[in-house]
Scaffold this motif. Sequence first.
Motif, PDB file in Angstrom:
ATOM      1  N   MET A 689      41.329  10.258  82.953  1.00 15.82           N
ATOM      2  CA  MET A 689      40.263  11.235  83.102  1.00 15.82           C
ATOM      3  C   MET A 689      40.097  12.046  81.829  1.00 15.82           C
ATOM      4  O   MET A 689      41.077  12.511  81.226  1.00 15.82           O
ATOM      5  CB  MET A 689      40.564  12.153  84.294  1.00 15.82           C
ATOM      6  CG  MET A 689      39.553  13.275  84.503  1.00 15.82           C
ATOM      7  SD  MET A 689      37.860  12.701  84.884  1.00 15.82           S
ATOM      8  CE  MET A 689      38.070  12.194  86.594  1.00 15.82           C
ATOM      9  N   GLU A 691      39.782  14.868  79.358  1.00 17.47           N
ATOM     10  CA  GLU A 691      40.351  16.212  79.411  1.00 17.47           C
ATOM     11  C   GLU A 691      39.273  17.278  79.420  1.00 17.47           C
ATOM     12  O   GLU A 691      39.426  18.330  80.049  1.00 17.47           O
ATOM     13  CB  GLU A 691      41.291  16.419  78.221  1.00 17.47           C
ATOM     14  CG  GLU A 691      42.555  15.583  78.300  1.00 17.47           C
ATOM     15  CD  GLU A 691      43.502  15.854  77.156  1.00 17.47           C
ATOM     16  OE1 GLU A 691      43.178  16.736  76.316  1.00 17.47           O
ATOM     17  OE2 GLU A 691      44.566  15.203  77.082  1.00 17.47           O
ATOM     18  N   GLN A 694      38.163  17.794  82.907  1.00 18.84           N
ATOM     19  CA  GLN A 694      39.147  18.526  83.695  1.00 18.84           C
ATOM     20  C   GLN A 694      39.136  20.018  83.395  1.00 18.84           C
ATOM     21  O   GLN A 694      39.444  20.838  84.260  1.00 18.84           O
ATOM     22  CB  GLN A 694      40.542  17.948  83.452  1.00 18.84           C
ATOM     23  CG  GLN A 694      40.680  16.510  83.922  1.00 18.84           C
ATOM     24  CD  GLN A 694      42.095  15.985  83.784  1.00 18.84           C
ATOM     25  OE1 GLN A 694      42.988  16.407  84.511  1.00 18.84           O
ATOM     26  NE2 GLN A 694      42.290  15.065  82.839  1.00 18.84           N
ATOM     27  N   SER A 695      38.788  20.379  82.177  1.00 16.63           N
ATOM     28  CA  SER A 695      38.717  21.808  81.844  1.00 16.63           C
ATOM     29  C   SER A 695      37.396  22.420  82.310  1.00 16.63           C
ATOM     30  O   SER A 695      37.341  23.614  82.603  1.00 16.63           O
ATOM     31  CB  SER A 695      38.887  22.000  80.336  1.00 16.63           C
ATOM     32  OG  SER A 695      37.831  21.355  79.627  1.00 16.63           O
ATOM     33  N   VAL A 699      39.175  19.502  89.122  1.00 18.73           N
ATOM     34  CA  VAL A 699      39.358  18.066  89.320  1.00 18.73           C
ATOM     35  C   VAL A 699      40.699  17.818  90.007  1.00 18.73           C
ATOM     36  O   VAL A 699      41.725  18.333  89.572  1.00 18.73           O
ATOM     37  CB  VAL A 699      39.299  17.304  87.987  1.00 18.73           C
ATOM     38  CG1 VAL A 699      39.529  15.818  88.217  1.00 18.73           C
ATOM     39  CG2 VAL A 699      37.969  17.546  87.284  1.00 18.73           C
ATOM     40  N   GLU A 700      40.669  17.011  91.085  1.00 13.97           N
ATOM     41  CA  GLU A 700      41.904  16.663  91.789  1.00 13.97           C
ATOM     42  C   GLU A 700      41.984  15.151  91.947  1.00 13.97           C
ATOM     43  O   GLU A 700      41.026  14.515  92.389  1.00 13.97           O
ATOM     44  CB  GLU A 700      41.954  17.327  93.170  1.00 13.97           C
ATOM     45  CG  GLU A 700      43.241  17.014  93.929  1.00 13.97           C
ATOM     46  CD  GLU A 700      43.287  17.656  95.309  1.00 13.97           C
ATOM     47  OE1 GLU A 700      44.298  17.465  96.023  1.00 13.97           O
ATOM     48  OE2 GLU A 700      42.308  18.342  95.677  1.00 13.97           O
ATOM     49  N   ASN A 701      43.115  14.586  91.585  1.00 15.56           N
ATOM     50  CA  ASN A 701      43.339  13.148  91.711  1.00 15.56           C
ATOM     51  C   ASN A 701      43.807  12.844  93.140  1.00 15.56           C
ATOM     52  O   ASN A 701      44.886  13.256  93.547  1.00 15.56           O
ATOM     53  CB  ASN A 701      44.390  12.691  90.705  1.00 15.56           C
ATOM     54  CG  ASN A 701      44.497  11.174  90.647  1.00 15.56           C
ATOM     55  OD1 ASN A 701      44.050  10.468  91.542  1.00 15.56           O
ATOM     56  ND2 ASN A 701      45.103  10.675  89.583  1.00 15.56           N
ATOM     57  N   TRP A 721      38.901  10.489  92.388  1.00 13.85           N
ATOM     58  CA  TRP A 721      38.973  11.881  91.932  1.00 13.85           C
ATOM     59  C   TRP A 721      37.952  12.717  92.697  1.00 13.85           C
ATOM     60  O   TRP A 721      36.814  12.290  92.914  1.00 13.85           O
ATOM     61  CB  TRP A 721      38.667  11.984  90.431  1.00 13.85           C
ATOM     62  CG  TRP A 721      39.557  11.145  89.567  1.00 13.85           C
ATOM     63  CD1 TRP A 721      39.468   9.802  89.346  1.00 13.85           C
ATOM     64  CD2 TRP A 721      40.680  11.596  88.805  1.00 13.85           C
ATOM     65  NE1 TRP A 721      40.453   9.375  88.500  1.00 13.85           N
ATOM     66  CE2 TRP A 721      41.226  10.458  88.147  1.00 13.85           C
ATOM     67  CE3 TRP A 721      41.283  12.837  88.608  1.00 13.85           C
ATOM     68  CZ2 TRP A 721      42.325  10.546  87.309  1.00 13.85           C
ATOM     69  CZ3 TRP A 721      42.380  12.923  87.772  1.00 13.85           C
ATOM     70  CH2 TRP A 721      42.889  11.793  87.131  1.00 13.85           C
ATOM     71  N   VAL A 723      35.815  16.140  92.443  1.00 11.50           N
ATOM     72  CA  VAL A 723      35.368  17.051  91.383  1.00 11.50           C
ATOM     73  C   VAL A 723      34.487  18.130  91.998  1.00 11.50           C
ATOM     74  O   VAL A 723      33.534  17.816  92.740  1.00 11.50           O
ATOM     75  CB  VAL A 723      34.591  16.291  90.286  1.00 11.50           C
ATOM     76  CG1 VAL A 723      34.256  17.226  89.128  1.00 11.50           C
ATOM     77  CG2 VAL A 723      35.379  15.078  89.793  1.00 11.50           C
ATOM     78  N   ARG A 726      33.852  24.935  89.126  1.00 11.20           N
ATOM     79  CA  ARG A 726      34.868  26.015  89.062  1.00 11.20           C
ATOM     80  C   ARG A 726      34.252  27.339  89.492  1.00 11.20           C
ATOM     81  O   ARG A 726      33.079  27.595  89.308  1.00 11.20           O
ATOM     82  CB  ARG A 726      35.408  26.131  87.639  1.00 11.20           C
ATOM     83  CG  ARG A 726      36.373  24.997  87.285  1.00 11.20           C
ATOM     84  CD  ARG A 726      37.130  25.323  86.025  1.00 11.20           C
ATOM     85  NE  ARG A 726      38.058  24.265  85.663  1.00 11.20           N
ATOM     86  CZ  ARG A 726      39.289  24.146  86.172  1.00 11.20           C
ATOM     87  NH1 ARG A 726      39.723  25.036  87.066  1.00 11.20           N
ATOM     88  NH2 ARG A 726      40.076  23.158  85.800  1.00 11.20           N
TER      89      ARG A 726
END
Length: 726
Positions: A689, A691, A694-695, A699-701, A721, A723, A726
Amino acid sequence: MTEKFEFTATCPKGLENVLASELRQIGANVLREQPAAVRFDGDLAMAYRVNLWSRIANRVLLNLGQARIEDAEALYRAVAEQPWEEHISPNGVLWVQFSGTNREIRNSQFGAQKAKDAIVDRLRKATGARPDVDKRDPDLSVMLRLHRDVLEIAIDLSGDSLHRRGYRTHIGAAPLKENLAAALLMRAGWPQIAAEGGALLDPMCGSGTFLVEAALMAADVAPGLLREGFGFERWLNHQSDIWLSLREEALQRRNESSANLLPEIRGYDADAKVLFAAESNIARAGLEKQVRVSCRPVAAFKVPSHRPVTAGLVITNPPYGERLGEQEALRETYAELGGQLKKEFAGWKAAIFTGNPELCHSTGLRSHKQYKLFNGSIPSQLLLFDIHAQSGERSQEGGARLSEEAQMVANRLQKNLRTTGKWAQRSGVSCYRLYDADLPEYSAAIDIYQSLEGEHFAHIQEYRAPANIPEQKARGRLMDLVRATRQVLDLAPRNVSIKERRRHSHKDSGSQYQKRGEESRTFFADEYGAKLEINLWDYLDTGLFLDHRPVRQYLRKLAKGKRLLNLFCYTGTATVQAAMGGCSESTSVDLSKTYQAWGQRNFRENGMDPYRHQLVEADCLQWLQAAQANRKGHYDVIFLDPPTFSNSAKMQGVLDIQRDHGELIRQCMALLSKDGVLLFSNNLRSFKMDEAVQSEFAVENLSAKLLDKDFQRNPKIHNVWEVRAR
């Protein structure tokens, strides 16, 4: 010109295709099957004929119309528009039954009350009087069904359920309904066996339902002749002359057949008390001279000797938990049954209907066909056996001695059946992976598929052999694996699909799966109540990605009441599961015409509203880019499952999922509502994934969580994943 109507015949779940076949035999024009019902059209005489002759239907409904409704007032208006004064006298007795809910009508009792008010107000306005309302012995029963904001309005022409023939006043501890017993007899081939003079025996006959239904079929007796009456007889539009003519015809057929000698039909039971109920029911059906019962334990079950009987059908509904408490005692009963069948009934057919299929292993018999059904609320199976095949020589394919190497594969398959197979059965999973290169030298995947009719298939996909393995040796190993699969699973060659990887030159575009010339055909399989079309022969994939089963189940829960976008939707199976879970609307996009057509068949088979669930044939990359202008924030859930790499001639660009997934995710996130969620999946085993993604997002696997037992040998089979913003 004779007026034509549309009708719905209802039936127990799982018997739709049996009912459809029966309706065609009766002469009805079948329009379509739907869950627990079959629609057909014809004149009024056809409705009467189905009520009189159907052995499978529960009720025959006259469809008056349907309307799209959203609230109680729309429900009232839709019902009030019907000319009820043409159907019931204002001095009559009315009963209204309502099923279903929507966002505004959340209670079926409220829906029934609103519909009743509409009918009564219409009659009062038209006639100056109003009918009484009572569910006991009404003159008119109105049936209303609300499903996905569509209200269907119908009149019940049957009255009491058609399975209540009228002969069964005494019942055993776990009785079969008459129409279920009739369906099981049809599935077991009794009509043809009876026509050929074969016998029917039930070693655990209970109150005798199988015996009576079998005799009624063999004697050409209309089941409706035994009833006291039908709902249509007090309907204002009832045509008594047509009905009396049809009834007279049925009486004449019964009288003509009574002169013929029926096949041997006998029942046995170890419980003398329950045989009293059987004798009473047989007498009420007028069959006491043709059908006999005797007190006899299963261990003494054998072919009758008083009358020459060479072959026929043994059918029974043995106890499976309700009547006998101890599992060991039940196993002994099943073992005794299997022993007697093998010892005494070579050349016969046998059918066992049970709510505990595990116990059937104790018979020592192997069924050649299974059907999943329900006995009331109990999930059950009908298993069919050929006793001659079990007691004599097996087929050359199945009976040939396996090589030492093939036996090693067979041993592994048997071990997997005891673990993965039992897990699948407990979990209600009918399509699963049984073997995945467990033995490295036998490098293939074996998937098991079960059709809605209970027929089993194996799908064998060969993996690429190492370059140092000679082609001939690789092919020999594949054939060993195929032989072991057929023998362990007891499958006919036509029920095994083999997809081989053969080596080709560069100009042949590398290795690819080659068809082996099996007959091309499709069937539907069940996945958590959804009917999904499977094709094991024509394409690389079968129409259902088995490793994504838990992903689809998770999406089903996630999308309840939500708007869904499914990109690279393939055959639409994920959208079907979302719709089954209550998804409010969906858009499913794929470029392939083949997959679009396949998806349409899946949608149609599951009764999905095409206005709420749209299939779009388009390049997903282009569609996603265009959607940025007019669909921002429109979707609550997005399922993004792109291929690892694609350079289709129809696409403008080339897709590389490792390189392009960041931009794809960002474009999808722009289409989500404030609290929306993206479920992103791919099958690139080396996937990482981005990066930056993810920032930027939460994001959760979920890969490890969304992996069922049958794929745990290979945890890198896919990445999943979740998503969120935030």
